[in-house]
Design a protein around this motif. Structure first.
Motif, PDB file in Angstrom:
ATOM      1  N   GLN A  71       0.839  -1.189   0.000  1.00  0.00           N
ATOM      2  CA  GLN A  71       0.000   0.000   0.000  1.00  0.00           C
ATOM      3  C   GLN A  71       0.876   1.242   0.000  1.00  0.00           C
ATOM      4  O   GLN A  71       2.032   1.185   0.399  1.00  0.00           O
ATOM      5  CB  GLN A  71      -0.860   0.013   1.250  1.00  0.00           C
ATOM      6  N   CYS A  72       0.313   2.331  -0.452  1.00  0.00           N
ATOM      7  CA  CYS A  72       1.019   3.613  -0.351  1.00  0.00           C
ATOM      8  C   CYS A  72       0.095   4.595   0.355  1.00  0.00           C
ATOM      9  O   CYS A  72      -1.098   4.664   0.054  1.00  0.00           O
ATOM     10  CB  CYS A  72       1.378   4.135  -1.743  1.00  0.00           C
ATOM     11  N   CYS A  73       0.647   5.328   1.315  1.00  0.00           N
ATOM     12  CA  CYS A  73      -0.172   6.333   2.009  1.00  0.00           C
ATOM     13  C   CYS A  73       0.572   7.671   2.020  1.00  0.00           C
ATOM     14  O   CYS A  73       0.564   8.391   2.998  1.00  0.00           O
ATOM     15  CB  CYS A  73      -0.519   5.873   3.415  1.00  0.00           C
ATOM     16  N   TYR A  74       1.238   7.986   0.905  1.00  0.00           N
ATOM     17  CA  TYR A  74       2.034   9.213   0.833  1.00  0.00           C
ATOM     18  C   TYR A  74       1.194  10.488   0.749  1.00  0.00           C
ATOM     19  O   TYR A  74       1.664  11.546   1.128  1.00  0.00           O
ATOM     20  CB  TYR A  74       2.953   9.150  -0.402  1.00  0.00           C
ATOM     21  N   CYS A  75       0.001  10.402   0.141  1.00  0.00           N
ATOM     22  CA  CYS A  75      -0.738  11.649  -0.037  1.00  0.00           C
ATOM     23  C   CYS A  75      -2.227  11.424   0.261  1.00  0.00           C
ATOM     24  O   CYS A  75      -2.655  10.297   0.491  1.00  0.00           O
ATOM     25  CB  CYS A  75      -0.546  12.198  -1.453  1.00  0.00           C
ATOM     26  N   THR A  76      -3.014  12.462   0.205  1.00  0.00           N
ATOM     27  CA  THR A  76      -4.417  12.343   0.615  1.00  0.00           C
ATOM     28  C   THR A  76      -5.311  11.720  -0.463  1.00  0.00           C
ATOM     29  O   THR A  76      -6.477  11.471  -0.228  1.00  0.00           O
ATOM     30  CB  THR A  76      -4.998  13.721   1.012  1.00  0.00           C
ATOM     31  N   LYS A  79      -5.115   6.166   1.229  1.00  0.00           N
ATOM     32  CA  LYS A  79      -4.112   5.197   0.852  1.00  0.00           C
ATOM     33  C   LYS A  79      -4.521   4.383  -0.354  1.00  0.00           C
ATOM     34  O   LYS A  79      -5.713   4.134  -0.554  1.00  0.00           O
ATOM     35  CB  LYS A  79      -3.801   4.289   2.033  1.00  0.00           C
ATOM     36  N   CYS A  80      -3.516   3.943  -1.132  1.00  0.00           N
ATOM     37  CA  CYS A  80      -3.791   3.229  -2.360  1.00  0.00           C
ATOM     38  C   CYS A  80      -3.267   1.804  -2.259  1.00  0.00           C
ATOM     39  O   CYS A  80      -2.136   1.586  -1.819  1.00  0.00           O
ATOM     40  CB  CYS A  80      -3.116   3.916  -3.533  1.00  0.00           C
ATOM     41  N   ASP A  81      -4.091   0.872  -2.700  1.00  0.00           N
ATOM     42  CA  ASP A  81      -3.681  -0.527  -2.744  1.00  0.00           C
ATOM     43  C   ASP A  81      -2.984  -0.772  -4.082  1.00  0.00           C
ATOM     44  O   ASP A  81      -3.607  -0.691  -5.134  1.00  0.00           O
ATOM     45  CB  ASP A  81      -4.936  -1.398  -2.600  1.00  0.00           C
TER      46      ASP A  81
HETATM   47  S1  SF4 Z   1      -1.957   8.728  -4.936  1.00  0.00           S
HETATM   48 FE1  SF4 Z   1      -1.821   6.876  -3.757  1.00  0.00          FE
HETATM   49  S2  SF4 Z   1      -0.017   5.849  -4.642  1.00  0.00           S
HETATM   50 FE2  SF4 Z   1       0.112   7.969  -5.266  1.00  0.00          FE
HETATM   51  S3  SF4 Z   1       1.377   8.972  -3.709  1.00  0.00           S
HETATM   52 FE3  SF4 Z   1      -0.788   9.257  -3.094  1.00  0.00          FE
HETATM   53  S4  SF4 Z   1      -1.181   7.546  -1.728  1.00  0.00           S
HETATM   54 FE4  SF4 Z   1       0.669   7.054  -2.870  1.00  0.00          FE
END
Ligand code: SF4
Ligand code: SF4
Ligand code: SF4
Length: 804
Positions: A71-76, A79-81
């Motif tokens: 998963q990524c939770c870098y931005c709003t 979070k993305c699977d």
């Molecule tokens: S959009 Fe999703 S995958 Fe891309 S940086 Fe933000 S949380 Fe990460």
């Protein structure tokens, strides 16, 4: 066979020559002040400056990702699977995100070292002035990483400021690429990570150059003194002042105050982690006995605090547990923080008087203080330790259970297994509890060394058993015996040493450099380090240590009671054991390889990264081992080695860095380079066969080290020696001949002498090679031929122009 004893020569014209040179003339004589030196094509490279080189590396050593989390939770948006090849809301895929994660670790590590360097430099310039000369011992080439990367040959502390400014600017650019909606290519993230790793070694070099030049640390001295190491060395009848961290600047003021006030015999000053190593280096260039003791690596932090022995704890930066203050509070140990990176919410007392601070801390009014004024720190810490010791004694403070309590606690265990589930090393805690309840503590005694004192088990126990304290109590006898010796960090490898040993390394007659570095997250306890280093030393490898590994190695003794530091000399020679120093001294390990290219091969290193990395990868048998790698700094150190073509093996926990760089030995096309003499392609052995990989056990590790020290430039003697070790280690630890040994054979004299006939038979029978049995010669079969005058290179522009 031609034998040359001394002289200046070019390898280009020599064929099948055995060279034993003790004194190569023509080493780099260029002093920094000679401005006329030619600068290579890449001084101060930007983020894309060495991209072509990185892409060459990455085409042979492809990234293999092992996501810890998909998963990524870098931005709003998230979070993305990202599992199952899904893209995140921004369009990034899993591989690219993993490479971004890896980059983040590398630049975090590089920033930690560089910020350490910046802080030290700023402080030392304040004390000694910009014109203070750099002095690293008997070397003209004393800043190899700096010179290679930036083209700057620093002469004074002031010159290092420009170097740090470059590193900082580049790190900021790299950090910005972590932002959402930046890089979309995993390979370009990898190239950026390699850039970050390279910067790391420059940052480390600045740190160590500055402190060695100003703090009286040993300067390339193989005969520095031995320091006492281990929890068992601590005399807790004296006030104990414990220092934890990496930045020795503030501690030197404590040491000076203690010296000036004749407190050295009255206070037990001891350190944990790299600050401990640098404390043993402070003012010991005259080979005097270090005034401080070393407790050990980060894994000892909680153990030491829980022992209740420290009367005062001083922390600086990096690898310091965030719960130090909470743990210390429970035992009425005041904590002094000395660096803005760790302040624990404590009040800034930098402008108060020593008396006020000592009163507030010793009365318990405050649990600790932030002191950024080093003069004040130097006075407060020892005085406070003297005051706290009787107060804490009078309070009868103890942490570990009594014998009786131990019995009760272990009997309370209901064998639920919760502790084992959270233990990062899956330690058999339940068995040890059962045995201890019946009076047998030997299982806990064994477990103690494998326990990294993370404290994860304590809060999950439904019975409230303080498991770490139980382990420590049960292991008291073992802990009392924890008394080792560590050679204080000696600093760089000097130019004269490179002159003496460079040729043996390049021809392979010294089978390789094994650099055992990094942290203490070992899978099976600290003794593994000893086993590996001892084996490789007996086989004449040069073993180079640094950081936590350097400390842990000193904890074990042979039957005669000697540590490896006492057993093996510390010159840069085959079969020697070197402790270069703390984490930042890792720059001297890569620096050594750069120096071989400069001094032995007379290559220009100034701003000439690609050529030198190419030289190192093809000629210098060196393998880094970070068996207990845990930190982001370890990721940065390893990646910096990788950009220079030096392979690194991490222990099993290292797979959590999320990516490896692994070649395909079966893909013949990948193992070709150019011969710079004529630009023709030439096959090379598939070694190093990776740039970063994991080994599961030390049995697997040792043959891997031997194999990956093989280089195209080995002469027949060198290849025979390396192959002998590879085969023997494989047979000894894995119980069989390695599957690919024959791929490294070019001529019968490459074969191990003692097994030559047996191996020739296998070559004939199993691999269809033609053998002339009368002469015991190979007639056909090898895919490579022995040609020590060949000039293997990955870089086309280095070939003779007319042909390439
Ligand atoms: S959009 Fe999703 S995958 Fe891309 S940086 Fe933000 S949380 Fe990460
Ligand atoms: S403190 Fe030791 S035993 Fe407990 S979880 Fe951590 S490593 Fe395992
Ligand atoms: S968590 Fe506590 S009760 Fe459960 S097995 Fe571990 S020590 Fe025993």
């Amino acid at each position: 066979m031609t034998k040359i004893s001394t002289g200046k020569f070019s390898l280009e014209d020599l064929e099948n020559v055995q060279i034993t040179i003790n004194n190569i003339v023509g080493a780099i004589e260029t002093k920094a002040e000679e401005e006329g030196i030619e600068t290579g094509p890449t001084p101060k490279p930007g983020v894309s400056g060495l991209r072509d080189w990185d892409y060459k590396l990455l085409s042979r050593y492809q990234p293999v990702y092992t996501p810890v989390c998909d998963q990524c939770c870098y931005c709003t948006y998230g979070k993305c699977d990202l599992g199952g090849n899904k893209e995140g809301a921004c369009g990034i895929d899993l591989a690219t995100h993993q490479s971004r994660e890896f980059l983040l670790r590398v630049i975090t590590g590089a920033a930690a070292h560089s910020a350490h360097g910046r802080h030290l430099l700023h402080h030392l310039i304040g004390v000694h002035g910009r014109d203070h000369p750099i002095d690293m011992g008997p070397s003209n080439l004393f800043a190899p990483n700096t010179q290679l990367v930036t083209g700057i040959m620093p002469k004074t502390l002031g010159d290092l400021e420009e170097v740090v400014a470059y590193v900082e600017e580049q790190l900021m650019q790299l950090l910005s690429t972590i932002h959402a909606g930046q890089e979309g290519s995993a390979l370009d993230f990898e190239s950026k990570a390699l850039h970050g790793g390279m910067l790391d070694h420059v940052g480390m070099e600045v740190s160590d150059i500055a402190q060695v030049s100003c703090l009286g640390m040993p300067k390339s001295d193989p005969d520095v003194s031995l320091a006492e190491i281990g929890m068992g060395c601590i005399d807790s009848t004296k006030p104990v002042l414990l220092v934890i961290g990496h930045n020795v600047a503030g501690v030197t003021y404590i040491m000076d105050y203690m010296e000036e006030h004749s407190l050295n015999d009255k206070i037990e000053l001891a350190g944990l982690c790299c600050t401990a190593i640098d404390m043993t280096r402070y003012k010991t260039e005259d080979r005097s006995q270090p005034r401080t003791k070393v407790i050990g690596s980060m894994a000892k932090e909680l153990k030491m605090i829980r022992s209740a022995a420290p009367d005062v704890i001083v922390v600086d930066e990096q690898c310091v547990r965030p719960d130090v203050l909470d743990e210390a509070k429970k035992l009425f140990i005041p904590v002094i923080t000395t660096n803005e990176k760790i302040m624990y919410g404590l009040p800034n007392r930098s402008n108060d008087t020593a008396d006020q601070i000592i009163d507030d801390l010793s009365s318990g009014k405050e649990p600790g203080a932030l002191i950024l004024n080093f003069d004040l720190l130097g006075e407060v810490a020892p005085r406070l330790a003297m005051k706290m010791a009787p107060i804490r004694d009078a309070k009868g403070i103890k942490s570990l259970p009594s014998e009786e309590e131990l019995k009760k606690l272990t009997s309370a265990c209901v064998q639920c297994g919760a502790c084992e589930l959270v233990c990062p090393n899956n330690l058999p805690i339940m068995n040890a509890m059962v045995a201890a309840a019946e009076g047998d503590i030997t299982k806990f005694e064994k477990l103690h060394d494998h326990c990294i004192a993370c404290g994860r088990c304590d809060p999950v126990c439904p019975k409230g058993i303080p498991i770490l304290n139980v382990i420590e109590k049960a292991a008291q006898k073992v802990i009392r015996e924890e008394k080792g010796k560590m050679r204080a960090g000696r600093g760089q490898i000097s130019d004269p040493e490179i002159r003496e040993e460079g040729v043996n390394l390049v021809l392979g007659t010294t089978p390789g450099i094994v650099a055992m570095v990094g942290c203490s997250n070992y899978p099976e306890g600290t003794k593994d380090l000893y086993t590996v280093a001892n084996e490789m030393l007996q086989r004449n490898y040069i073993v180079v240590m640094s950081g936590c590994s350097a400390m842990d190695l000193g904890m074990y003794k042979d039957e005669e009671g000697q540590t490896l530091y006492e057993k093996y000399p510390a010159k840069f020679l085959a079969g020697n054991l070197i402790n270069v120093g703390s984490c930042v001294s890792n720059s001297h390990i890569t620096g050594t390889a750069i120096k071989v290219a400069a001094i032995f091969a007379q290559r220009n290193i100034t701003g000439n990264f690609e050529e030198i990395a190419d030289y190192i990868m093809n000629r210098i048998g060196a393998v880094g081992v970070a068996w207990g790698a845990y930190s982001q700094k370890a990721a940065a150190i390893g990646t910096g080695c990788n950009r220079l073509g030096i392979p690194v093996i991490v222990g099993p926990h290292g797979s959590k860095y999320r990516r490896a760089l692994i070649g395909k030995p079966y893909n013949e096309e990948d193992w070709k380079v150019y011969d710079a003499r004529n630009g023709e392609e030439m096959p090379i052995p598939s070694s190093p066969e990776f740039l970063l990989t994991t080994a599961e056990t030390i049995e697997e590790l040792m043959p891997m080290i031997a194999k990956n020290c093989i280089r195209p430039s080995d002469n027949n003697m060198g290849r025979m020696i390396k192959l002998t070790h590879y085969i023997e280690l494989s047979q000894k630890y894995l119980g069989h001949l390695p599957e690919d040994w024959y791929k490294f054979v070019r001529i019968e004299t490459d074969l191990p002498l003692a097994k030559r006939e047996e191996l020739l038979k296998i070559l004939e029978k199993e691999h269809g090679w033609e053998i002339d049995w009368k002469k015991k010669k190979i007639i056909s079969g090898p895919t490579m031929k022995l040609d020590v005058s060949a000039q293997p290179t990955n870089v086309k522009r280095l070939c003779k122009e007319s042909v390439c």
